[in-house]
Design a protein around this motif. Structure first.
Motif, PDB file in Angstrom:
ATOM      1  N   LEU A  63      -8.085 -14.748 -10.310  1.00  0.00           N
ATOM      2  CA  LEU A  63      -7.504 -13.402 -10.284  1.00  0.00           C
ATOM      3  C   LEU A  63      -6.550 -13.197 -11.453  1.00  0.00           C
ATOM      4  O   LEU A  63      -6.502 -12.116 -12.048  1.00  0.00           O
ATOM      5  N   GLU A  64      -5.777 -14.223 -11.778  1.00  0.00           N
ATOM      6  CA  GLU A  64      -4.824 -14.115 -12.881  1.00  0.00           C
ATOM      7  C   GLU A  64      -5.533 -13.895 -14.211  1.00  0.00           C
ATOM      8  O   GLU A  64      -4.969 -13.297 -15.134  1.00  0.00           O
ATOM      9  N   SER A  72       1.645  -9.936 -15.960  1.00  0.00           N
ATOM     10  CA  SER A  72       1.878 -10.890 -14.870  1.00  0.00           C
ATOM     11  C   SER A  72       2.776 -10.320 -13.771  1.00  0.00           C
ATOM     12  O   SER A  72       2.562 -10.581 -12.584  1.00  0.00           O
ATOM     13  N   THR A  73       3.777  -9.528 -14.165  1.00  0.00           N
ATOM     14  CA  THR A  73       4.680  -8.947 -13.164  1.00  0.00           C
ATOM     15  C   THR A  73       3.934  -7.963 -12.270  1.00  0.00           C
ATOM     16  O   THR A  73       4.058  -7.997 -11.036  1.00  0.00           O
ATOM     17  N   LYS A  74       3.142  -7.092 -12.891  1.00  0.00           N
ATOM     18  CA  LYS A  74       2.353  -6.134 -12.113  1.00  0.00           C
ATOM     19  C   LYS A  74       1.342  -6.858 -11.229  1.00  0.00           C
ATOM     20  O   LYS A  74       1.039  -6.413 -10.120  1.00  0.00           O
ATOM     21  N   HIS A  75       0.839  -7.976 -11.728  1.00  0.00           N
ATOM     22  CA  HIS A  75      -0.115  -8.769 -10.949  1.00  0.00           C
ATOM     23  C   HIS A  75       0.538  -9.291  -9.673  1.00  0.00           C
ATOM     24  O   HIS A  75      -0.019  -9.170  -8.578  1.00  0.00           O
ATOM     25  N   ARG A  76       1.750  -9.847  -9.799  1.00  0.00           N
ATOM     26  CA  ARG A  76       2.442 -10.395  -8.628  1.00  0.00           C
ATOM     27  C   ARG A  76       2.783  -9.294  -7.629  1.00  0.00           C
ATOM     28  O   ARG A  76       2.654  -9.484  -6.413  1.00  0.00           O
ATOM     29  N   VAL A  77       3.221  -8.141  -8.143  1.00  0.00           N
ATOM     30  CA  VAL A  77       3.544  -7.012  -7.258  1.00  0.00           C
ATOM     31  C   VAL A  77       2.304  -6.562  -6.496  1.00  0.00           C
ATOM     32  O   VAL A  77       2.356  -6.295  -5.284  1.00  0.00           O
ATOM     33  N   SER A  78       1.182  -6.496  -7.189  1.00  0.00           N
ATOM     34  CA  SER A  78      -0.067  -6.052  -6.557  1.00  0.00           C
ATOM     35  C   SER A  78      -0.530  -7.040  -5.489  1.00  0.00           C
ATOM     36  O   SER A  78      -0.935  -6.638  -4.390  1.00  0.00           O
TER      37      SER A  78
END
Length: 354
Positions: A63-64, A72-78
């Motif tokens: 996924l990353e 990466s920040t938006k990825h973690r939030v999502s």
């Protein structure tokens, strides 16, 4: 707009707080699944749509790789949002690495697939004009919604100034007032109450809806049913009439309350009764940032502490009265487009409280 301490959470924050079993009940409705999808951050929507028709799980590492390094920040939030809503179920694979993997909630996945591939039909269709006659225009409906909301707020802060009665019980009004008014014989606005009055209209509305849902069990109503019905309303068309006979007793009772808040307008014909959703209802699950329903006006503050208000809103005047006292009130008559109409416009010279 000032920052306020009252957190006006949106619908999805309340949905995420539901127990897992109740979330799965919500996800049995394809329209609810679409409403949830609409609310997700853009990157989370991408993950859901890419995994929607695939079986099995996908590793966190893979996924990353779907995002650029600066995302990466938006990825973690999502990912956090998807896990909170139980759209993603998280598992840890056995072995040395113990790598995380995610898969879509099977109930959510199946019903969202159904919604996308077959469409689906709402439990009710708009009534034909032959049964309803002329319905309010969108402009009239927006004006009605604002008037209802301002009337409700007047009841909330000063019931003596409200021109209409509300169907909310005194106990329910006390629930709404909790935290906004001091608990005393002569209730006054608290700090949170002042902050509430400075919030945007839709943020104020959500605060009230949140309290309404949170206390639904005390009225014998399942909060899941209430959330489901409110989300379902967002798929109705603004300005169209829907037959009340298609609703359950609980839903009809809820609509009576929602009419007080300006979310729907209730009308009655010779043989049928119907409700008409306003923009507040159809936008409730999508966005709370629209402030277009605010009435326009002007306030001028002089260095001698005099305040001049020019507004057609009685609510605005009552809010200003909380900060100051009246000195002068003027009533104007205007001649517009060749038709004489009287508008109660407030031009108020206000002196500071001593």
């Amino acid at each position: 707009m000032p920052q306020v301490r009252i957190i006006a959470k949106n619908f999805m924050d309340m949905v995420a707080a539901l127990p897992a079993m109740k979330l799965d009940i919500l996800y049995e409705n394809p329209f609810i699944c679409e409403a949830i999808l609409r609310s997700l951050p853009p990157l989370a929507k991408k993950y859901v749509t890419q995994m929607l028709f695939s079986e099995g799980s996908i590793t966190a590492k893979l996924l990353e790789e779907w995002v650029l390094p600066d995302g990466s920040t938006k990825h973690r939030v999502s990912i956090d949002r998807l896990v909170q809503l139980r759209i993603f179920t998280e598992s840890v694979e056995s072995g040395r690495k113990k790598e995380k993997s995610y898969r879509l909630n099977p109930t959510f996945q199946a019903n969202l697939q159904k919604r996308i591939t077959t469409g689906g039909v709402l439990p009710r269709e708009p009534m034909p004009p032959s049964l309803t006659g002329r319905l309010p225009s969108l402009e009239e409906l927006e004006k009605y919604a604002l008037e209802q909301w301002e009337c409700f707020l007047l009841h909330l802060i000063n019931s003596g100034q409200a021109e209409k009665v509300t169907s909310f019980s005194p106990s329910m009004m006390r629930v709404f007032q909790r935290g906004l008014l001091s608990q005393s014989k002569d209730p006054k606005l608290t700090e949170s109450g002042f902050q509430f009055l400075l919030m945007e209209t839709n943020a104020q509305l959500w605060y009230i809806i949140r309290e309404y849902i949170s206390n639904s069990e005390e009225r014998g109503v399942d909060p899941v049913d209430l959330i489901s019905f409110l989300l379902e309303l967002s798929f109705h068309m603004t300005g169209k009439a829907y037959n009340l006979n298609t609703l359950t007793d609980v839903q009809r009772s809820t609509l009576s309350d929602l009419a007080d808040l300006g979310l729907v307008k209730l009308q009655k014909g010779r043989n049928d009764s119907w409700f008409i959703p306003t923009k507040l209802a159809t936008n409730l699950s999508v966005s709370l940032a629209d402030s277009s329903t605010r009435k326009q006006g002007s306030i001028v503050v002089e260095t001698n502490f005099r305040v001049y208000e020019y507004s057609a809103s009685k609510l605005h005047s009552e809010i200003l009265r909380l900060f100051s006292r009246y000195a002068l009130y003027l009533l104007f008559s205007w001649f517009i487009w060749g038709i004489t109409q009287f508008y109660s416009e407030f031009l108020v010279n206000v002196l500071p409280l001593t």
